[in-house]
Motif scaffolding. Structure first.
Motif, PDB file in Angstrom:
ATOM      1  N   GLN A  48       0.823  -1.200   0.000  1.00  0.00           N
ATOM      2  CA  GLN A  48       0.000   0.000   0.000  1.00  0.00           C
ATOM      3  C   GLN A  48       0.863   1.258   0.000  1.00  0.00           C
ATOM      4  O   GLN A  48       0.538   2.249  -0.652  1.00  0.00           O
ATOM      5  N   LEU A  49       1.953   1.223   0.767  1.00  0.00           N
ATOM      6  CA  LEU A  49       2.820   2.391   0.848  1.00  0.00           C
ATOM      7  C   LEU A  49       3.451   2.707  -0.501  1.00  0.00           C
ATOM      8  O   LEU A  49       3.771   3.854  -0.801  1.00  0.00           O
ATOM      9  N   GLU A  50       3.632   1.684  -1.344  1.00  0.00           N
ATOM     10  CA  GLU A  50       4.240   1.901  -2.650  1.00  0.00           C
ATOM     11  C   GLU A  50       3.213   2.265  -3.715  1.00  0.00           C
ATOM     12  O   GLU A  50       3.477   3.077  -4.598  1.00  0.00           O
ATOM     13  N   GLN A  51       2.020   1.652  -3.657  1.00  0.00           N
ATOM     14  CA  GLN A  51       1.046   1.815  -4.728  1.00  0.00           C
ATOM     15  C   GLN A  51      -0.115   2.730  -4.366  1.00  0.00           C
ATOM     16  O   GLN A  51      -0.929   3.038  -5.220  1.00  0.00           O
ATOM     17  N   GLY A  52      -0.212   3.157  -3.135  1.00  0.00           N
ATOM     18  CA  GLY A  52      -1.320   3.998  -2.729  1.00  0.00           C
ATOM     19  C   GLY A  52      -1.018   5.468  -2.896  1.00  0.00           C
ATOM     20  O   GLY A  52      -0.899   5.993  -4.011  1.00  0.00           O
ATOM     21  N   VAL A  53      -0.868   6.161  -1.777  1.00  0.00           N
ATOM     22  CA  VAL A  53      -0.649   7.606  -1.784  1.00  0.00           C
ATOM     23  C   VAL A  53       0.612   8.016  -2.542  1.00  0.00           C
ATOM     24  O   VAL A  53       0.570   8.962  -3.338  1.00  0.00           O
ATOM     25  N   PRO A  54       1.772   7.360  -2.355  1.00  0.00           N
ATOM     26  CA  PRO A  54       2.978   7.801  -3.074  1.00  0.00           C
ATOM     27  C   PRO A  54       2.805   7.814  -4.590  1.00  0.00           C
ATOM     28  O   PRO A  54       3.212   8.768  -5.258  1.00  0.00           O
ATOM     29  N   MET A  55       2.210   6.766  -5.142  1.00  0.00           N
ATOM     30  CA  MET A  55       2.031   6.718  -6.589  1.00  0.00           C
ATOM     31  C   MET A  55       1.054   7.794  -7.045  1.00  0.00           C
ATOM     32  O   MET A  55       1.260   8.445  -8.082  1.00  0.00           O
ATOM     33  N   PHE A  56      -0.013   7.991  -6.272  1.00  0.00           N
ATOM     34  CA  PHE A  56      -0.979   9.026  -6.632  1.00  0.00           C
ATOM     35  C   PHE A  56      -0.330  10.408  -6.578  1.00  0.00           C
ATOM     36  O   PHE A  56      -0.587  11.263  -7.436  1.00  0.00           O
ATOM     37  N   LEU A  57       0.513  10.643  -5.572  1.00  0.00           N
ATOM     38  CA  LEU A  57       1.208  11.929  -5.483  1.00  0.00           C
ATOM     39  C   LEU A  57       2.107  12.156  -6.695  1.00  0.00           C
ATOM     40  O   LEU A  57       2.174  13.266  -7.240  1.00  0.00           O
ATOM     41  N   ASP A  58       2.818  11.119  -7.131  1.00  0.00           N
ATOM     42  CA  ASP A  58       3.653  11.238  -8.334  1.00  0.00           C
ATOM     43  C   ASP A  58       2.814  11.686  -9.527  1.00  0.00           C
ATOM     44  O   ASP A  58       3.208  12.585 -10.290  1.00  0.00           O
ATOM     45  N   GLN A  59       1.666  11.049  -9.697  1.00  0.00           N
ATOM     46  CA  GLN A  59       0.812  11.357 -10.842  1.00  0.00           C
ATOM     47  C   GLN A  59       0.178  12.742 -10.712  1.00  0.00           C
ATOM     48  O   GLN A  59       0.034  13.466 -11.706  1.00  0.00           O
ATOM     49  N   LEU A  60      -0.191  13.122  -9.499  1.00  0.00           N
ATOM     50  CA  LEU A  60      -0.765  14.450  -9.280  1.00  0.00           C
ATOM     51  C   LEU A  60       0.269  15.537  -9.568  1.00  0.00           C
ATOM     52  O   LEU A  60      -0.032  16.540 -10.238  1.00  0.00           O
ATOM     53  N   ILE A  61       1.480  15.337  -9.075  1.00  0.00           N
ATOM     54  CA  ILE A  61       2.544  16.315  -9.320  1.00  0.00           C
ATOM     55  C   ILE A  61       2.833  16.427 -10.816  1.00  0.00           C
ATOM     56  O   ILE A  61       2.962  17.538 -11.365  1.00  0.00           O
ATOM     57  N   SER A  62       2.918  15.298 -11.500  1.00  0.00           N
ATOM     58  CA  SER A  62       3.186  15.317 -12.942  1.00  0.00           C
ATOM     59  C   SER A  62       2.059  16.006 -13.701  1.00  0.00           C
ATOM     60  O   SER A  62       2.298  16.737 -14.672  1.00  0.00           O
ATOM     61  N   THR A  63       0.818  15.781 -13.261  1.00  0.00           N
ATOM     62  CA  THR A  63      -0.329  16.429 -13.905  1.00  0.00           C
ATOM     63  C   THR A  63      -0.267  17.941 -13.737  1.00  0.00           C
ATOM     64  O   THR A  63      -0.471  18.705 -14.694  1.00  0.00           O
ATOM     65  N   LEU A  64       0.017  18.389 -12.520  1.00  0.00           N
ATOM     66  CA  LEU A  64       0.107  19.831 -12.256  1.00  0.00           C
ATOM     67  C   LEU A  64       1.250  20.466 -13.052  1.00  0.00           C
ATOM     68  O   LEU A  64       1.116  21.580 -13.588  1.00  0.00           O
TER      69      LEU A  64
END
Length: 347
Positions: A48-64
């Protein structure tokens, strides 16, 4: 939407949201882990620590960052459109689907799927307030779009996988029942075929033990088929086939069908007279199966020399069909055990 609330007497600072997320990423992840750990029966694991919030944060940052560069197509490929079109594929949706499936595998509910994304939203909101940080409306909309698409992807995958698990479980139970039915049918059929072969050879007669073995096998086949049909008829989605039929004729059919089994078990079987004018509005096949099961149990537990009585009494607006026997019945211990089992099941 994350509120841009400031503490009294303070001044806001403005920066790009992606810069804020990169700078304070460790703190945001810590707050999310803390929120997860505080929920009853839940603690984040390595997956979960690898595929949950951290991965979503990567994608959110890249989107922004993509939107800050004016790369709209890249932004949509990362996080999907705001319309929530299920045919649109994005990195956020794909990773969210994995996260939703993982939570199902670990035995969590669909509420946990939604809460995980809500934790990040709350963490960003709280930290921005603590640091007196404000963001643009456009950035808020991007954040909300990513969260919405992430939740939609995770919930969809969770629901689809759960439905698949339920369907597989039902299929397994059905296969087990079919396997048992086929096994029992084969046993009775083999016995009947052996008995019939012996009788046809002329070495034994119908009135001897071989004939009775044939009778028992045929009765067993009938019982299995009747019970199987009854299970199918009372299954989900099956409609009752009600009709009005003559009670005396119906009881006559039951008597003819059950007499052979009573004879095989050397059990007396008495049917009280039924008025020829009485009619019943019911599902005839289900009633036949239910009454047949009652009689089979009565013959079985009354045993040799027992007496089973079938009767029908007229009530105010219904007819009560009764099966009585003079068997030993249940012991006090057995009655207590059955009552406790029902009590436990209900509560």
């Amino acid at each position: 939407m994350i509120p841009s609330i400031l503490r009294a007497g303070t001044h806001a600072s403005t920066s790009m949201m992606h810069t804020f997320l990169i700078t304070h990423r460790a703190e945001l992840e810590r707050r999310c882990r803390e929120k997860v750990a505080n929920r009853p029966g839940r603690s984040p694991n390595t997956q979960q620590l690898e595929q949950g919030v951290p991965m979503f944060l990567d994608q959110l940052i890249s989107t922004l960052q993509a939107e800050n560069r004016g790369a709209g197509h890249e932004s949509l490929a990362l996080s999907g459109p705001s319309s929530g079109d299920p045919s649109s594929h994005s990195e956020v949706g794909a990773s969210a689907a994995i996260h939703g499936s993982d939570l199902l595998t670990m035995g969590y509910s669909i509420n946990e799927v939604v809460h995980d994304y809500g934790d990040l939203c709350q963490a960003v909101s709280d930290l921005s307030i603590d640091l007196n940080q404000v963001f643009t409306v456009h950035e808020f909309r991007t954040l909300n779009r990513c969260l919405d698409n992430g939740i939609a992807g995770a919930v969809t995958a969770f629901s689809e996988d759960r439905d698949l698990v339920i369907a597989e479980g039902q299929a397994l139970k059905t296969n087990e029942r079919l396997g048992f039915l086929a096994h029992e049918l084969r046993n009775h059929l083999n016995t009947a075929m052996l008995a019939l072969t012996a009788i046809k050879s002329g070495s034994v007669g119908l009135d001897g033990p071989t004939g009775r073995a044939l009778d028992r096998s045929l009765v067993g086949l009938r019982v299995l088929i009747d019970r199987s049909l009854a299970e199918v008829r009372v299954g989900p989605g099956m409609a009752l086939h009600r009709s009005v039929f003559n009670l005396a004729n119906f009881i006559g059919e039951i008597k003819h069908s059950a007499s052979l089994e009573a004879e095989l078990l050397e059990c007396g079987f008495h049917v009280e007279p039924i008025s020829p004018i009485l009619t019943v509005d019911a599902d005839k096949d289900l009633l036949f199966s239910a009454l047949g099961n009652l009689l089979q149990n009565a013959f079985k537990f009354s045993g040799k020399g027992g007496i089973v009585t079938l009767s029908a009494d007229i009530g105010a607006d219904r007819i009560q069909i009764s099966v009585k026997d003079n068997g030993p019945g249940l012991s006090e211990q057995a009655v207590t055990r059955h009552v406790l089992a029902v009590h436990t099941w209900r509560f």
